[in-house]
Design a protein around this motif. Structure first.
Motif, PDB file in Angstrom:
ATOM      1  N   THR A 123     -29.892  33.849  61.819  1.00  0.00           N
ATOM      2  CA  THR A 123     -28.734  34.173  62.656  1.00  0.00           C
ATOM      3  C   THR A 123     -29.081  35.139  63.778  1.00  0.00           C
ATOM      4  O   THR A 123     -28.215  35.450  64.593  1.00  0.00           O
ATOM      5  N   GLY A 128     -30.279  31.716  67.743  1.00  0.00           N
ATOM      6  CA  GLY A 128     -29.082  30.899  67.866  1.00  0.00           C
ATOM      7  C   GLY A 128     -28.763  30.368  69.237  1.00  0.00           C
ATOM      8  O   GLY A 128     -28.045  29.387  69.366  1.00  0.00           O
ATOM      9  N   ALA A 175     -27.225  23.590  63.419  1.00  0.00           N
ATOM     10  CA  ALA A 175     -28.553  24.063  63.816  1.00  0.00           C
ATOM     11  C   ALA A 175     -29.590  22.956  63.697  1.00  0.00           C
ATOM     12  O   ALA A 175     -30.427  22.775  64.595  1.00  0.00           O
TER      13      ALA A 175
END
Length: 198
Positions: A123, A128, A175
Protein backbone atom coordinates in the motif's frame (compact mmCIF):
# COMPACT_ATOMS: atom_id res chain seq x y z
CA UNK A 1 11.95 7.01 14.83
CA UNK A 2 8.36 8.03 14.00
CA UNK A 3 6.06 5.02 13.70
CA UNK A 4 2.31 4.54 13.30
CA UNK A 5 0.79 1.61 15.18
CA UNK A 6 -2.31 -0.11 13.73
CA UNK A 7 -4.30 -2.45 15.99
CA UNK A 8 -6.56 -4.87 14.11
CA UNK A 9 -8.35 -8.20 14.41
CA UNK A 10 -5.20 -10.15 13.48
CA UNK A 11 -2.90 -8.40 15.95
CA UNK A 12 -0.72 -5.37 15.23
CA UNK A 13 1.01 -3.63 12.34
CA UNK A 14 3.54 -0.85 12.76
CA UNK A 15 4.70 1.36 9.88
CA UNK A 16 7.84 3.51 9.98
CA UNK A 17 7.25 7.10 8.87
CA UNK A 18 9.86 7.19 6.10
CA UNK A 19 9.79 7.11 2.28
CA UNK A 20 9.98 3.27 2.20
CA UNK A 21 7.09 2.96 4.72
CA UNK A 22 8.50 -0.28 6.19
CA UNK A 23 5.72 -2.30 7.84
CA UNK A 24 6.04 -5.08 10.41
CA UNK A 25 3.35 -7.33 11.85
CA UNK A 26 2.50 -9.24 15.02
CA UNK A 27 -0.03 -11.98 14.21
CA UNK A 28 -2.01 -13.48 17.10
CA UNK A 29 -2.77 -17.19 16.65
CA UNK A 30 -4.36 -19.10 19.55
CA UNK A 31 -2.64 -16.97 22.16
CA UNK A 32 0.75 -17.11 20.45
CA UNK A 33 2.37 -14.31 18.45
CA UNK A 34 4.25 -14.57 15.15
CA UNK A 35 6.36 -11.52 14.32
CA UNK A 36 6.79 -10.86 10.60
CA UNK A 37 9.75 -8.88 9.17
CA UNK A 38 10.04 -6.83 12.37
CA UNK A 39 11.62 -3.42 12.77
CA UNK A 40 12.61 -3.17 16.44
CA UNK A 41 10.36 -0.38 17.69
CA UNK A 42 9.97 -0.79 21.43
CA UNK A 43 6.30 0.24 21.86
CA UNK A 44 5.19 -2.26 19.19
CA UNK A 45 7.30 -5.08 20.64
CA UNK A 46 5.88 -4.41 24.11
CA UNK A 47 2.34 -4.32 22.68
CA UNK A 48 3.00 -7.61 20.86
CA UNK A 49 4.23 -9.21 24.07
CA UNK A 50 0.96 -8.13 25.69
CA UNK A 51 -1.00 -10.12 23.10
CA UNK A 52 0.56 -13.47 24.02
CA UNK A 53 3.71 -15.57 23.99
CA UNK A 54 6.00 -14.91 21.03
CA UNK A 55 6.29 -18.15 19.03
CA UNK A 56 8.78 -17.09 16.36
CA UNK A 57 10.03 -14.46 13.96
CA UNK A 58 9.40 -14.88 10.23
CA UNK A 59 11.48 -13.30 7.47
CA UNK A 60 9.42 -13.55 4.30
CA UNK A 61 11.80 -11.80 1.88
CA UNK A 62 15.49 -12.58 1.50
CA UNK A 63 16.50 -8.91 1.80
CA UNK A 64 14.13 -8.08 4.69
CA UNK A 65 16.57 -9.02 7.45
CA UNK A 66 15.61 -5.78 9.21
CA UNK A 67 15.90 -6.44 12.98
CA UNK A 68 14.66 -10.04 12.81
CA UNK A 69 17.72 -11.71 14.34
CA UNK A 70 17.91 -9.26 17.24
CA UNK A 71 14.16 -9.52 17.94
CA UNK A 72 14.28 -13.34 17.83
CA UNK A 73 17.22 -13.33 20.23
CA UNK A 74 15.46 -10.95 22.57
CA UNK A 75 12.41 -13.21 22.85
CA UNK A 76 14.42 -16.44 22.79
CA UNK A 77 12.60 -17.79 19.73
CA UNK A 78 13.79 -19.01 16.33
CA UNK A 79 14.22 -16.74 13.33
CA UNK A 80 12.64 -18.51 10.34
CA UNK A 81 13.98 -16.97 7.11
CA UNK A 82 11.99 -17.92 4.00
CA UNK A 83 10.21 -20.81 5.73
CA UNK A 84 9.22 -23.80 3.61
CA UNK A 85 6.78 -25.16 6.19
CA UNK A 86 5.16 -23.96 9.41
CA UNK A 87 3.29 -26.99 10.77
CA UNK A 88 2.83 -25.25 14.11
CA UNK A 89 0.88 -22.34 12.56
CA UNK A 90 -2.29 -22.13 10.42
CA UNK A 91 -0.59 -20.35 7.51
CA UNK A 92 -0.28 -21.65 3.97
CA UNK A 93 3.07 -20.67 2.46
CA UNK A 94 3.01 -19.32 -1.08
CA UNK A 95 6.33 -18.97 -2.85
CA UNK A 96 5.88 -15.82 -4.91
CA UNK A 97 9.35 -15.18 -6.33
CA UNK A 98 12.23 -17.66 -6.48
CA UNK A 99 15.18 -16.09 -8.30
CA UNK A 100 18.81 -15.88 -7.19
CA UNK A 101 18.42 -12.13 -6.53
CA UNK A 102 14.88 -12.24 -5.09
CA UNK A 103 13.25 -14.90 -2.94
CA UNK A 104 9.86 -14.14 -1.45
CA UNK A 105 7.23 -16.12 0.44
CA UNK A 106 3.74 -14.92 1.37
CA UNK A 107 1.45 -16.22 4.11
CA UNK A 108 -2.16 -17.07 3.35
CA UNK A 109 -4.23 -17.55 6.51
CA UNK A 110 -7.41 -19.25 5.27
CA UNK A 111 -9.40 -19.06 8.51
CA UNK A 112 -8.97 -15.28 8.63
CA UNK A 113 -8.79 -14.78 4.86
CA UNK A 114 -5.60 -12.84 5.47
CA UNK A 115 -2.73 -12.30 3.04
CA UNK A 116 0.62 -11.29 4.49
CA UNK A 117 3.02 -10.42 1.67
CA UNK A 118 6.38 -8.72 2.17
CA UNK A 119 7.12 -7.10 -1.20
CA UNK A 120 5.14 -8.24 -4.25
CA UNK A 121 2.17 -5.98 -3.44
CA UNK A 122 1.93 -3.12 -0.96
CA UNK A 123 0.00 0.00 0.00
CA UNK A 124 3.02 2.33 0.10
CA UNK A 125 2.49 5.47 -1.99
CA UNK A 126 5.13 4.59 -4.58
CA UNK A 127 3.46 1.20 -5.22
CA UNK A 128 -0.12 2.30 -5.72
CA UNK A 129 0.22 5.20 -8.18
CA UNK A 130 -2.96 6.64 -6.69
CA UNK A 131 -4.59 3.27 -5.94
CA UNK A 132 -4.82 1.76 -2.46
CA UNK A 133 -2.62 -1.24 -3.41
CA UNK A 134 -0.08 -1.81 -6.13
CA UNK A 135 2.25 -4.46 -7.53
CA UNK A 136 5.99 -3.99 -7.02
CA UNK A 137 7.45 -2.04 -9.97
CA UNK A 138 9.80 -4.91 -10.92
CA UNK A 139 6.92 -7.41 -11.01
CA UNK A 140 4.39 -5.39 -13.00
CA UNK A 141 4.88 -7.26 -16.27
CA UNK A 142 4.32 -10.64 -14.58
CA UNK A 143 2.66 -10.39 -11.17
CA UNK A 144 3.22 -13.54 -9.07
CA UNK A 145 0.74 -16.29 -9.92
CA UNK A 146 0.60 -17.21 -6.22
CA UNK A 147 -1.53 -14.13 -5.55
CA UNK A 148 -4.24 -15.04 -8.05
CA UNK A 149 -7.46 -16.67 -6.89
CA UNK A 150 -7.25 -15.24 -3.36
CA UNK A 151 -10.17 -13.36 -1.85
CA UNK A 152 -8.67 -11.68 1.21
CA UNK A 153 -10.45 -9.79 3.97
CA UNK A 154 -7.05 -8.49 5.12
CA UNK A 155 -3.92 -7.53 3.20
CA UNK A 156 -0.82 -6.85 5.29
CA UNK A 157 2.16 -5.80 3.21
CA UNK A 158 5.79 -5.11 3.99
CA UNK A 159 5.44 -1.45 2.99
CA UNK A 160 2.52 0.74 4.05
CA UNK A 161 -0.61 0.45 6.17
CA UNK A 162 -2.80 -2.69 6.23
CA UNK A 163 -6.09 -3.00 4.36
CA UNK A 164 -9.19 -4.67 5.79
CA UNK A 165 -12.68 -5.67 4.63
CA UNK A 166 -14.09 -5.36 1.11
CA UNK A 167 -11.47 -2.70 0.35
CA UNK A 168 -8.71 -5.29 0.71
CA UNK A 169 -10.35 -7.78 -1.63
CA UNK A 170 -11.13 -5.18 -4.30
CA UNK A 171 -7.69 -3.60 -4.02
CA UNK A 172 -5.86 -6.89 -4.60
CA UNK A 173 -7.97 -7.77 -7.63
CA UNK A 174 -7.51 -4.28 -9.10
CA UNK A 175 -3.76 -4.23 -8.46
CA UNK A 176 -3.26 -7.51 -10.31
CA UNK A 177 -5.62 -6.57 -13.15
CA UNK A 178 -4.04 -3.13 -13.69
CA UNK A 179 -0.42 -4.14 -13.15
CA UNK A 180 0.67 -4.08 -16.81
CA UNK A 181 -1.66 -1.29 -17.87
CA UNK A 182 -0.21 1.01 -15.18
CA UNK A 183 3.35 0.63 -16.49
CA UNK A 184 3.29 3.83 -18.61
CA UNK A 185 2.09 5.81 -15.56
CA UNK A 186 4.81 4.21 -13.46
CA UNK A 187 7.52 5.12 -15.98
CA UNK A 188 6.32 8.73 -16.12
CA UNK A 189 6.41 8.91 -12.31
CA UNK A 190 9.80 7.19 -11.98
CA UNK A 191 12.04 10.32 -11.80
CA UNK A 192 9.87 11.90 -9.08
CA UNK A 193 9.69 8.61 -7.16
CA UNK A 194 13.47 8.24 -7.26
CA UNK A 195 13.82 11.70 -5.70
CA UNK A 196 11.23 10.92 -3.00
CA UNK A 197 12.90 7.65 -1.99
CA UNK A 198 16.38 9.12 -1.55
Amino acid sequence: MDVTLHEHALGLTWVVDEPMERASHALRVDGRIWLVDPVAWEPALEAARGLGEVAGVLQLLDRHARDGAAVASRFGVPLRPLPRALPEAPFELRRLVDRPWWREVALWWPAERALIVPEAVATATYYGLGRSLGVHPMLRLRPPAGLRGLDPEHVLGGHGAPLHGPTARAALHEALARSRGDLPRFLRRLPAMARELR
